[in-house]
Write a protein that holds these residues in place. Sequence first.
Motif, short mmCIF file in Angstrom:
data_model
loop_
_atom_site.label_atom_id
_atom_site.label_comp_id
_atom_site.label_asym_id
_atom_site.label_seq_id
_atom_site.Cartn_x
_atom_site.Cartn_y
_atom_site.Cartn_z
N PRO A 92 -40.02 12.77 -48.28
CA PRO A 92 -40.95 13.10 -47.19
C PRO A 92 -42.05 14.08 -47.56
CG PRO A 92 -38.85 14.19 -46.86
CD PRO A 92 -38.66 13.26 -48.03
N THR A 114 -33.82 2.68 -53.84
CA THR A 114 -35.15 3.10 -53.36
C THR A 114 -34.99 4.11 -52.22
OG1 THR A 114 -36.12 0.98 -53.94
CG2 THR A 114 -37.33 2.35 -52.35
N SER A 144 -48.61 10.34 -51.11
CA SER A 144 -48.82 9.11 -51.86
C SER A 144 -50.14 8.49 -51.43
CB SER A 144 -47.67 8.12 -51.61
OG SER A 144 -47.63 7.72 -50.26
N SER A 147 -50.73 8.92 -47.57
CA SER A 147 -49.52 9.09 -46.77
C SER A 147 -48.90 10.42 -47.16
CB SER A 147 -48.52 7.96 -47.01
OG SER A 147 -47.31 8.23 -46.33
N THR A 149 -37.10 7.43 -49.83
CA THR A 149 -38.39 8.01 -49.39
C THR A 149 -38.33 9.52 -49.50
OG1 THR A 149 -38.77 6.21 -47.83
CG2 THR A 149 -40.00 8.27 -47.45
N SER A 162 -45.75 10.93 -47.40
CA SER A 162 -44.46 10.68 -48.07
C SER A 162 -44.65 9.59 -49.12
CB SER A 162 -43.38 10.27 -47.07
OG SER A 162 -43.75 9.09 -46.39
N ASP A 163 -43.62 9.43 -49.98
CA ASP A 163 -43.70 8.42 -51.05
C ASP A 163 -42.33 7.77 -51.25
OD1 ASP A 163 -44.74 6.87 -53.02
OD2 ASP A 163 -44.73 8.43 -54.56
N LYS A 164 -42.32 6.48 -51.54
CA LYS A 164 -41.10 5.77 -51.89
C LYS A 164 -40.98 5.71 -53.40
CE LYS A 164 -40.61 2.86 -47.79
NZ LYS A 164 -40.47 1.47 -47.27
N SER A 212 -42.11 6.53 -59.82
CA SER A 212 -43.11 6.47 -58.75
C SER A 212 -44.07 5.33 -59.03
CB SER A 212 -43.88 7.80 -58.65
OG SER A 212 -44.89 7.70 -57.69
#
Length: 964
Positions: free
Chosen positions: A503, A499, A507, A468, A501, A470-472, A557
């Motif tokens: 962009p 939490t 991830s 992905s 995100t 992006s990552d949360k 992360s």
Amino acid sequence: MKCMQPMIKRILPFILLVAGLQTGWSFALLGPSGNGGDSWQTAVIGYDLLYLESIQKGGPVFLGDIGGPKNIGEGYRRNTPQVYYAYDASFLGFFGSDGATNVDNAFTIMNNLSTVDSYSSDLSEFPLKSQHFNLTAQSLFLTDIKSVTLHLLVETMGLASPERFTWTMSERFLPGGGKCPFDEEYQILHRNFAISPTGPNQVQYSPYVNGVLYSYLIQEFCTGPNPLAFTVPYSTDPLAQEFTAVAANDFDGFGGVLFSSGGGLQIGGYYAGLTRDDVAGLRYLLTSNNIVTEDAAAGSQLLSTNFPPLQLIQTLSWGLFISQLTNDPATLQGIYTNLQITSVTTNFSFTNITFLTPTFTNFPGTTITNFAPPILITNIDFTLFSLQALTNGPAVLQALYPNLEILSSSIPYYTNIPIPVIVTYLTNAGYGSPAGTVIQKTVTNGFLPNIFPIYSYTFGNILTNVYSTSDKVTIQTITVTNLIGAPAGSVVTNVHNSTVTLPNLPSGDFFIIPTNWCGFDVLQKIWEVKEPSFTNTLSAFGTNGLGSASFTENIISFFTNRIWVVEPGVCEPALIFETNNVNEVLTNYTYTFGNLFTNPPTMQFTNSTVTIITTNIGPCSNGVAGTLCTNVTTQTINEPNVPSGDFFIVPAAWTCGFQIVQVAATNLVGTTNTITTPVPPGVTNAGQQFTVTTISTFTNHTLLIQAFICQLTPPGPALREGIEKVQFIRANFDSDIGQFFQPITNIYTMVKVTNSQPVIEYYQRIITAPDIALSADNQVGANTFNGTVTRSINFDTANVLPGLAGPGVINGPVTFDYNKIGDAFFNGTLSLFLFTTNQFLSEITQTPLLAWASFDGSTNAPEVYPNGNSILNLENQLLIQITPTSLANGTNNMPYPTVTFTTTGGSFIAPFAWSAGNLPPGMMISAGGTLSGTPTQVGTYDLTLQMTDKLGRSVRWFYTLIIQ
């Protein structure tokens, strides 16, 4: 008038007799004056005349006698089918290349004649007159060099002026006691003939030429220099054009004063071709029905033919031979023993060659056929990897991730991501708060520089599983401070989680595939858990009179960790194709061969059919390790630019040729070329193989051949037929254009009649000098203003029988020497009729005498000689060299091998435009200089090739192309 009366009485009855003759074609035969039975041809009665010219009329010009008229059966002719001509330095230096080109047109008119017996019996294909006039050329007193040359060619073939010799004097006698001119007596003969089937009451002598009836007067001088008397022919029709034959030697004994029609080639006149009577004379001389006793041409040797036993010969592949022409001459002759290379031209070209090379390697193949035992493999956090790859060099990265394959790396730029300086402290809560209440504040107090490189990588063994852009992440804030309202010194810890995100933070997870795997198979997933991957922490501590405070921010992360059961593939040799581009300078050869014979039963084709067999021995598709399968594919394709057919090399011993008696056998033969893929060092192919086999087929013939082997012996006189046609071939030899006459070996045939049977004889003639040499000379001297050309002729009288004046042979060499005195004018009392003394003569009384030019019936202005353009073109030829310098013979209705002309040297500027004149029907030349096509007519073609550069400057070359 006394002397005229008996003459008239003798002539009138004969005029009545010949009035019944046909008014068609007729001609006069040329031979040496006064030889043998014609010893009566003396200068006294008008033979061996020198130059004369009709001054008042600006012509015609009488070129002077080169021989005299001969009787039926006593003519002289050429008996070699090829006559070679050339220009020397004196001609080209004055007339230039344009003059040579226009003179070539006269030779072309002669070459365009067919065999003499192919025309109709009445020769209606030809006009009764061919002279036309250019008004501009007339007003400028210009003489057409092509037309003068055409007359010389007809003359050198054995034709005399027919009009002049319709009536010709054979005797002049003054009886005893008589007085000249009153008592002179004359004998008059016909030496003009109309040879055609006629009744027994008709003779073959004729006073007609091209349908015009001629009578005559006698010019008598009694005393003085020779001639003392001669006949003056004139037309009985005052409206008829006189002296229409091209063979006419422009004779007018009265200077054009008595007869208004004039005659012969006039100033401003030009010949468009031959007249009917000219062709009639050539037909009489050259027809195969004219069988006379004569010797072979000078320098010719009889080829006596031996017939060895019949022999078998195998034909060879034409397509293979053509493909091998990239070899140098020595290599080519090593491949084809006894191959005769008559000329070779070498040039170079630059090209880019793409090689597609199949080879076996231990890289993974497309199909896995062998697997190692299953192993466990866990995935790796892609977010952490991407951050580490962004800021770490290759060595650090490979230390963090063993077995990582880095294909390329670079540092495109540096970046600065400042680090904030966080300050935390306690302070009073403010107005309205209980006494002793404090609160914690955290602020950013500036930034610290953080400069590091940003790397860019290409990896070879990474397989992403989940990805992905992006990552949360979890942002955890921890503060330690005093509790509001608590006793002083009391602290409390506050934890807050959120939490968000990010962009721009990738991830996911990935595998690093070991480099010793050749593919893999995922059997199952046995574990999956989400767990923290890494934490970035930012902390601050502060102490003051109110107490201590701390601030911590953790960015956490996560990634999903999975454990897989994987079955690695075992590497086996795999077939790959490598592409290599190579720049090369190629050496190109253009050949002319002397002893190749293409086989008529198969002809030659411009395309070929080939069969391509591809054999691939490799792993089977059933997945069983260690097994091999063979796959064979066959493809038949047409190659449009690859010639095919068969040929054979004619042995040098077959000096007189050969005859194919029989095609004894026909076989389809294939030429096989197999390419096997090499195995690179360090790779074990375990029996695998890749081959490509190309099979080119051609039809092989076994020919039963009768060879003709000849020996040279001196020929002798014999009854021989006429040769039907003569071809004039230009052979350059002049040093002005860097070429010298090369000896030419000419093989030809004549038909000998013996025991009432025709027998074909073979002759060899070696030409060491041109048969006709064209030159130019300053002809200045006594009365030279009367002439335009001096020429020679070579009559062979060795075999003339006693009492006869012929027949005989006309041999080379002969010369045409053109007067190059430049602009010439006549001035004398004849130019000024009102005065008789020279004191009144001046420029205004002069008459133009000689000016060479080229012109026709078009509106184009005449081209006069010498002229700057023509000479400049010759100079251009000296500076620029053309390839090829000669053209190979072609075959009628067969594609001519493509020829591309190229030039070197000189100051010409590209691009060039090419053109050519007098090409064989069916052939063309492109603007880029490529000669191609399929000729559709047999003949000898005198080509004029022209190249024009960007600035409009031109240069021309001459080529002879023979289509057989």
